[in-house]
Structures are given as structure tokens and as C-alpha cells.
Design an enzyme around this catalytic site. Sequence first.
Site, PDB file in Angstrom:
ATOM      1  N   CYS A  73     -88.602  73.468  47.528  1.00  0.00           N
ATOM      2  CA  CYS A  73     -89.816  74.181  47.145  1.00  0.00           C
ATOM      3  C   CYS A  73     -89.577  75.693  47.129  1.00  0.00           C
ATOM      4  O   CYS A  73     -89.087  76.262  48.116  1.00  0.00           O
ATOM      5  CB  CYS A  73     -90.941  73.842  48.125  1.00  0.00           C
ATOM      6  N   CYS A  79     -95.871  79.479  51.832  1.00  0.00           N
ATOM      7  CA  CYS A  79     -97.023  78.582  51.902  1.00  0.00           C
ATOM      8  C   CYS A  79     -97.332  78.130  53.322  1.00  0.00           C
ATOM      9  O   CYS A  79     -98.452  78.225  53.791  1.00  0.00           O
ATOM     10  CB  CYS A  79     -96.772  77.379  50.997  1.00  0.00           C
ATOM     11  N   CYS A  82     -95.837  72.898  54.604  1.00  0.00           N
ATOM     12  CA  CYS A  82     -94.781  72.038  55.160  1.00  0.00           C
ATOM     13  C   CYS A  82     -93.993  72.874  56.168  1.00  0.00           C
ATOM     14  O   CYS A  82     -93.712  74.040  55.922  1.00  0.00           O
ATOM     15  CB  CYS A  82     -93.847  71.536  54.069  1.00  0.00           C
ATOM     16  N   CYS A 162     -96.640  71.736  43.605  1.00  0.00           N
ATOM     17  CA  CYS A 162     -96.402  71.356  44.998  1.00  0.00           C
ATOM     18  C   CYS A 162     -95.573  70.079  45.056  1.00  0.00           C
ATOM     19  O   CYS A 162     -95.911  69.070  44.412  1.00  0.00           O
ATOM     20  CB  CYS A 162     -97.733  71.153  45.714  1.00  0.00           C
ATOM     21  N   ASP A 333    -119.957  55.049  62.122  1.00  0.00           N
ATOM     22  CA  ASP A 333    -119.416  56.349  61.756  1.00  0.00           C
ATOM     23  C   ASP A 333    -120.582  57.329  61.763  1.00  0.00           C
ATOM     24  O   ASP A 333    -121.727  56.941  61.522  1.00  0.00           O
ATOM     25  CB  ASP A 333    -118.766  56.301  60.378  1.00  0.00           C
ATOM     26  N   CYS A 408    -103.570  60.411  64.533  1.00  0.00           N
ATOM     27  CA  CYS A 408    -102.925  61.393  63.656  1.00  0.00           C
ATOM     28  C   CYS A 408    -102.560  62.659  64.424  1.00  0.00           C
ATOM     29  O   CYS A 408    -102.182  63.665  63.818  1.00  0.00           O
ATOM     30  CB  CYS A 408    -103.834  61.729  62.475  1.00  0.00           C
TER      31      CYS A 408
END
Length: 453
Positions: A73, A79, A82, A162, A333, A408
Amino acid sequence: MRLEVKQRIPLKIKRMGINGEGIGFYQKTLVFVPGALKGEEVYCQITAVKRNFVEARLLKVNKASKFRVEPACEIYQACGGCQIMHLRYDKQLDFKADLLKQALKKFQPSGYEDYPILETIGMDQPSHYRAKLQFQTRSFKGKVHAGLYAENSHRLIPIQDCLVQDQTTQRIINVVADLLTKHRIPIYDERKIQGIRTVMVRRARQTGQVQLIFVTSCQVNLSKLIQDLVETFPEIVTVALNWNKQKSSDIYGERTDILWGQEAISEAVLDFEFSLSPRAFYQLNPQQTEVLYGEAVKALDLRGDEHLIDAYCGVGTIGFAFARKVQSLRGMDIIPEAIEDAKKNAARMGLTNTHYEAGKAEEIIPKWYQEGYRADALVVDPPRTGLDDKLLETILDFRPEKMVYVSCNVSTLARDLVALSRAYKVEYIQSVDMFPHTARTEAVVKLTRRDSV
């Protein structure tokens, strides 16, 4: 000797931290260096001095790791989206298993030294995997640009190609930026707080359908823009407008209106299909979502007679993976639109053993128990903040026989396991690489209730 800002020092990198940065010691002081890899000898410049550590900028790699690669990239450094693209991919997978070990060592849930941590499941082609794009917009000299903020700033980095973004969504956002310029649509400015501030583009992997959300702080007329856009991209089936007039960092406001097209797009995972309304949550990497949900099904190891609760159910996706394998499935939820989607999705699939309610899990689960419902199994897939303290208390009060925790965020997972390990045994943790080239990973934890607490 006290380290000072702008001071330049040599450093040997001992390990990598949870944000993908290299970590070393200089005269017994902990030094964090983004861009450095384990085993490297580097030259760096101090950028910040904290109480127990310092931060530094990588100036030169004097001795490179044999696992260092050249990022493909062009805007990788600027950026910041990542963090570890400079690390060979197979070693990224090792790093993500190590992330779990670091988090467990920090929080030290009961018996953590013996938790089996399985090898990270990666991707054959770890590029263009993000099916959802969420770019900020800004206007420079009359031209609108879309992209991401540079790390720790509000300086926009325009992005037109990207390497981790789905290529169709990238082409669409590029055209959107041009059309915002062409039709002179007001663009958000932090001083005036007026105009389009964010554009979300999501593409369903299974059907190819695309939906967009324009997030605005004021009234805008997008009719001509939408006409041009859908003529160029017939795969677009939904265009929505979300109203966010707040000065906070929250991306979305509470109100979302459909400007053009249908209410939702259709997606599929494993052996079931479902609909996604514009604000509904779904995993960013549909290909690895198949793997993740498959691992969750394997970990829960259902007999077929269980009553299952799916906390943080969203539009029902992870619960649907279990629906035909249990006697009953209930989910909740806090987003009412997601619950409506879950109900519609369940009805469309002909599932008659499901029940969904809008509200907080820590409030709804006790209500269900008071009404006589008893869960044998539980699946939780919380946001990055982890489980709510009251939900943790609720789980420990009712203690379903078995549980799967899909996480996560390794830090909040390890924190929550401190409480859960009092009542549950951690059978294993399976890391799944949902976000190649970043310092994030997803994990599936298999938990079984202890005979005694």
C-alpha cells in the site's frame, strides 16, 4: 538518565505489543515503536514521555527481521488503518495468537496459563476483504475527498485504492466523492458543522447488492446525485440518509431515512439468508464470518434439545447458525431496527422456534427466567467494550450449562474471563483472523460450567 522528547536512541525490539508496535527497553525504560518488528535493531526518536514508558518514531531499521516485507500500500504509513502490513502474513497469524496470550497474562483469569490457544485461522487471499466501507468526507479547494483520518488526528487521508477494502465499494466511494463535488453538496466542516460528514457503503458478498448511508448534519438535496449514482452502479439497491447534528465522535445519529430503493439488502452465511437494514451490524469480513460462525457452532457442541440465548443478537445472524440445532432460540439487542430485522429474517427462513426482544440483555434475561424460560446454552458476541458488568452478574447468577464467547477485543475478553472463569472452565480459545494486516483479531471461546463454584 531521563529520556527526553526528540532524543534519538538505538533500540533492540524484544516483542510486539497489542497495537502491533515494537517494544524494547532503553536503560530499563519501556519504549514503544510503531512499525518495528520483534528481533529488529532500530534507531528511533522519542515522541512522548509518559510515567512508565516512552513512545518513539522509527527512523531507521539497522537490522531487519527476516519476516519484514514491503507493504504493497502506497499510503500505509500515512493512513494508519493497517498496523502490521510490514509483517509477513503467516507471522501475522502467530502474532494474533500471541495477542491473546498477552491479554490473558495481563488480566490473569483463573487457570489462564493452561488455556489451550489454537492456531489462528487465516485467509488464503488476505486482501480486499472488507465488505463495509465507512469513509469521512472533506472538501479541499472545491473538490470533495473521502478517506480516513490519520492516526490520532482529524487530518483526512484521501483513499482511492485501499488494499483491504472490497473493490466495488471502493469504486463507488470514488464516484460518490466526484458526484458530491459535481452537485456541490454541502460538506461537513468542523467549524461550520454543516453538510455530509461520512459515507457508508456496504456490499453483500452473496448477492452483490449494495447499500449506502450518507451521514449529514444539515438538510441536503441528493436527488440528482442518487440518479447519477444508481445509473452508474445498478447493484446499488438502497440509499439512506442518517441525521447526526452532534459535535461528538459518534458516526451515526438516531434517525435514518430511506431516500431511494428498498429497506434492506440480502446476505447469506453458512446455510441461511438474512436481510440487513442500513444501520444493522454485520461482520466486516463475510468470507471469514463463515469460518467464525462455523467455529462458534463447533464450540457450543449442541445436542439438539437445548434452549439457547443469543445476547447482542443484532439482526440474528450468529443465532441463525444454531437455530435448527436447538429446541428454542431467544435473542435481544438494544437497537430496535436490528430486532425487527431479526424477526423478519427468522420468519423468512420459516423458523418457528425463535423469539426476539429489544432491550438490554441484563434486563431481559432475568425477565425471561421470571417468566419460566430456562437457557441451557448461551452465545455472546459483544462490541469491543466487552460484556456489560450487569450482564456478567446475570450470567453468573443463572449459569447456563455451556457458553460460547465470540470476541473482537482480546483485552476486554481477558477481563471478562476473570469473572466467567469463576463459574466456567475455558476449554479452548480459537483465534480467527477477521482483519488481516491489522493488530486486531477475533476469538471464539468454548466455556463449560464448572460442577461447583
